[in-house]
Design a protein around this motif. Structure first.
Motif, PDB file in Angstrom:
ATOM      1  N   ASN A   1      -6.168  46.952  -3.799  1.00  0.00           N
ATOM      2  CA  ASN A   1      -6.984  45.914  -3.442  1.00  0.00           C
ATOM      3  C   ASN A   1      -8.404  45.722  -3.730  1.00  0.00           C
ATOM      4  O   ASN A   1      -9.029  46.667  -3.435  1.00  0.00           O
ATOM      5  CB  ASN A   1      -6.717  45.523  -1.981  1.00  0.00           C
ATOM      6  N   SER A   2      -8.904  44.661  -4.337  1.00  0.00           N
ATOM      7  CA  SER A   2     -10.476  44.618  -4.654  1.00  0.00           C
ATOM      8  C   SER A   2     -11.207  44.413  -3.294  1.00  0.00           C
ATOM      9  O   SER A   2     -10.661  43.687  -2.274  1.00  0.00           O
ATOM     10  CB  SER A   2     -10.705  43.589  -5.610  1.00  0.00           C
ATOM     11  N   THR A   3     -12.276  45.012  -3.069  1.00  0.00           N
ATOM     12  CA  THR A   3     -13.130  44.978  -2.042  1.00  0.00           C
ATOM     13  C   THR A   3     -14.331  44.006  -2.200  1.00  0.00           C
ATOM     14  O   THR A   3     -15.236  43.674  -1.345  1.00  0.00           O
ATOM     15  CB  THR A   3     -13.965  46.321  -1.595  1.00  0.00           C
ATOM     16  N   ARG A   4     -14.235  43.281  -3.426  1.00  0.00           N
ATOM     17  CA  ARG A   4     -15.375  42.359  -3.834  1.00  0.00           C
ATOM     18  C   ARG A   4     -15.040  41.043  -3.341  1.00  0.00           C
ATOM     19  O   ARG A   4     -14.063  40.492  -3.039  1.00  0.00           O
ATOM     20  CB  ARG A   4     -15.165  41.935  -5.364  1.00  0.00           C
ATOM     21  N   SER A   5     -16.181  40.383  -2.670  1.00  0.00           N
ATOM     22  CA  SER A   5     -16.015  39.023  -1.961  1.00  0.00           C
ATOM     23  C   SER A   5     -17.441  38.288  -2.161  1.00  0.00           C
ATOM     24  O   SER A   5     -18.524  38.891  -2.550  1.00  0.00           O
ATOM     25  CB  SER A   5     -15.777  39.507  -0.334  1.00  0.00           C
ATOM     26  N   ARG A   6     -17.106  36.990  -2.088  1.00  0.00           N
ATOM     27  CA  ARG A   6     -18.464  36.038  -2.143  1.00  0.00           C
ATOM     28  C   ARG A   6     -18.437  35.231  -1.218  1.00  0.00           C
ATOM     29  O   ARG A   6     -17.299  34.703  -0.719  1.00  0.00           O
ATOM     30  CB  ARG A   6     -18.309  35.551  -3.371  1.00  0.00           C
ATOM     31  N   THR A   7     -19.421  34.933  -0.424  1.00  0.00           N
ATOM     32  CA  THR A   7     -19.414  33.744   0.610  1.00  0.00           C
ATOM     33  C   THR A   7     -20.203  32.631   0.321  1.00  0.00           C
ATOM     34  O   THR A   7     -21.468  32.670   0.127  1.00  0.00           O
ATOM     35  CB  THR A   7     -20.064  34.460   1.783  1.00  0.00           C
ATOM     36  N   PRO A   8     -19.791  31.633  -0.385  1.00  0.00           N
ATOM     37  CA  PRO A   8     -20.488  30.382  -0.537  1.00  0.00           C
ATOM     38  C   PRO A   8     -21.134  29.676   0.528  1.00  0.00           C
ATOM     39  O   PRO A   8     -20.698  29.836   1.748  1.00  0.00           O
ATOM     40  CB  PRO A   8     -19.495  29.435  -1.019  1.00  0.00           C
ATOM     41  N   VAL A   9     -22.404  29.050   0.258  1.00  0.00           N
ATOM     42  CA  VAL A   9     -23.154  28.582   1.221  1.00  0.00           C
ATOM     43  C   VAL A   9     -23.363  27.054   1.148  1.00  0.00           C
ATOM     44  O   VAL A   9     -23.421  26.674   0.111  1.00  0.00           O
ATOM     45  CB  VAL A   9     -24.611  29.042   1.579  1.00  0.00           C
ATOM     46  N   GLN A  10     -22.721  26.258   2.019  1.00  0.00           N
ATOM     47  CA  GLN A  10     -22.714  24.761   1.711  1.00  0.00           C
ATOM     48  C   GLN A  10     -23.967  23.909   1.625  1.00  0.00           C
ATOM     49  O   GLN A  10     -24.832  24.585   2.338  1.00  0.00           O
ATOM     50  CB  GLN A  10     -21.835  24.095   2.788  1.00  0.00           C
ATOM     51  N   LEU A  11     -24.294  23.291   0.434  1.00  0.00           N
ATOM     52  CA  LEU A  11     -25.278  22.530   0.266  1.00  0.00           C
ATOM     53  C   LEU A  11     -25.559  21.348   1.204  1.00  0.00           C
ATOM     54  O   LEU A  11     -24.347  20.870   1.929  1.00  0.00           O
ATOM     55  CB  LEU A  11     -25.300  22.165  -1.107  1.00  0.00           C
ATOM     56  N   VAL A  12     -26.933  20.881   1.476  1.00  0.00           N
ATOM     57  CA  VAL A  12     -26.977  19.640   2.059  1.00  0.00           C
ATOM     58  C   VAL A  12     -26.030  18.410   1.614  1.00  0.00           C
ATOM     59  O   VAL A  12     -25.431  17.631   1.974  1.00  0.00           O
ATOM     60  CB  VAL A  12     -28.345  19.362   2.460  1.00  0.00           C
ATOM     61  N   GLY A  13     -26.215  18.378   0.262  1.00  0.00           N
ATOM     62  CA  GLY A  13     -25.505  17.362  -0.476  1.00  0.00           C
ATOM     63  C   GLY A  13     -23.849  18.065  -0.855  1.00  0.00           C
ATOM     64  O   GLY A  13     -23.403  19.054  -0.265  1.00  0.00           O
ATOM     65  N   ASP A  14     -23.276  17.525  -1.867  1.00  0.00           N
ATOM     66  CA  ASP A  14     -21.923  17.865  -2.307  1.00  0.00           C
ATOM     67  C   ASP A  14     -22.057  19.257  -3.027  1.00  0.00           C
ATOM     68  O   ASP A  14     -23.161  19.636  -3.648  1.00  0.00           O
ATOM     69  CB  ASP A  14     -21.584  17.046  -3.382  1.00  0.00           C
TER      70      ASP A  14
END
Length: 413
Positions: A81-94
């Motif tokens: 299992n890869s331990t890599r992850s990424r947490t996107p942050v939602q923008l005010v717009g799209d």
């Protein structure tokens, strides 16, 4: 990774081949012979019994240790299992800002069988396993141990199949999940969980850089090694208008530099080693490991420089200042000391002699190019590498030697 072998902190924890050989003498788990090549790969003689060999858990002071037949691996979860992850942050717009990818620690869950011949040996087997999983003794803050495993059943010396994880420690267990009583003995199923602080899985160092180099065997040159970075031109942004310059940016804080860091021209011994692009796995990153012994005298102004060499040229002719990747620079090392700068664990240490007290371990300050901040280098593709080792002639002992290795690593295995 196969569950049949695990070595934690230089203690064999799981060895299915050993356990199978012992168990077959008692007709316990007869016919099971997992990975018969393990004994040869770990330089063991053919397994006979816990007393004759002797097994890692055998203790002459504890008679029931002779009735403990070993630890057989059943399953090992967490390597693939890869331990890599990424947490996107939602923008005010799209949409969203993707954020930076990072790797967390790696958790490894083992299921094993403890094989014993009588009831008295089972408590000892659990006691031994619990103690062995605590890892090697350490002083002060413990940062975990090295875990050695095999990616598949080894053949020959096992070098091709051997893998290493670092900063490994027990976080749960051992826990007995079931106990089965047979006429020939007892089989207890046990689980335990390890955590690897360093998420990468490392192979053995690349064979092309395996030899030690005597520093005085290099060529003798007089120059200023820090000037190499002064000759690399800076890229000018193409949209800068010479008739209307952009407003000046705020002044940045200066990069701290050791005021005692040695600079200027001097006479150096220069040794060069090479790794051709074809010698590095195409899809794996690699990190360097520097090992050095100062010998009879203190060593000053050590520089290990890495050059990109994508064309595979003669490393003695590689001198393009823009091809210099980074430096490992250390101003001072005492006589008789041993230096290790390890890109696998991203730690540096110096072991110094202390006379009758033995040795002491210290963490040296490692500098980068021109004595500035050091960043751990990672070679992400097989571009070919030239490694230049420089030491001042006035402080290089006749027995001073060094070795630089490149170690491939992966995110899963």
């Amino acid at each position: 990774m196969i569950p049949d072998y695990a070595d934690l902190g230089c203690t064999e924890i799981v060895n299915s081949a050993r356990a199978s050989a012992y168990a077959q003498k008692y007709c316990l788990l007869a016919g099971c012979e997992p990975c018969p090549g393990i004994a040869e790969a770990v330089a063991d003689e053919p397994y006979v019994d816990p007393v004759t060999d002797p097994a890692p858990w055998y203790d002459p002071a504890v008679p029931e240790s002779a009735m403990f037949l070993g630890v057989m691996g059943v399953d090992a979860v967490g390597f693939s299992n890869s331990t890599r992850s990424r947490t996107p942050v939602q923008l005010v717009g799209d949409g969203a800002a993707l954020g930076i990818a990072r790797r967390s620690h790696r958790e490894l869950v083992y299921s094993v069988l403890l094989l014993v011949t009588d009831q008295c040996a089972l408590p000892y087997a659990l006691e031994w396993l619990s103690a062995a999983l605590q890892g090697a003794p350490c002083e002060g803050s413990c940062s975990g141990d090295e875990l050695g495993v095999f990616a598949c059943c080894p053949t020959g010396d096992g070098t091709r199949e051997l893998r290493h994880l670092y900063g490994v420690a027990l976080i749960d267990g051992p826990n007995v999940t079931s106990t089965r009583y047979e006429p020939e003995g007892i089989i207890a199923e046990v689980t335990f969980t390890l955590a690897a602080a360093v998420p990468w899985i490392y192979r053995e160092p690349l064979a092309g850089l395996a030899d030690w180099i005597t520093l005085r065997s290099g060529s003798l040159l007089t120059f200023d090694p820090d000037e190499v970075y002064d000759d690399c031109p800076e890229v000018t942004p193409c949209l800068d208008d010479p008739l209307c310059p952009a407003p000046p940016l705020p002044v940045r804080a200066p990069v701290p530099v050791d005021p005692c860091y040695p600079t200027g021209a001097a006479e150096f011994y220069r040794s060069v080693v090479a790794l051709a692009p074809v010698d590095q796995p195409e899809w794996l990153e690699a990190v360097p490991v520097l090992e050095l012994g100062t010998g009879a005298t203190a060593l000053r102004r050590l520089i290990v420089r890495f050059w990109a060499n994508p064309l595979g040229s003669d490393c003695m002719d590689v001198a393009d200042p823009c091809g210099a990747c980074t430096d490992i620079q250390i101003p001072y090392l005492p006589a008789g000391s041993k230096l290790t700068v390890d890109g696998r664990t991203q730690r540096a240490e110096v072991i110094c002699p202390q006379g009758a007290l033995g040795t002491a371990t210290s963490a040296p300050t490692v500098y980068g190019p021109q004595g500035q901040s050091f960043e751990w280098p990672v070679f992400s593709c097989p571009v070919g590498v030239c490694i230049e080792i420089l030491s001042t002639s006035a402080t290089t002992a006749a027995d001073a030697r060094a070795r630089v290795s490149l170690v491939p690593r992966s995110d899963v295995g």
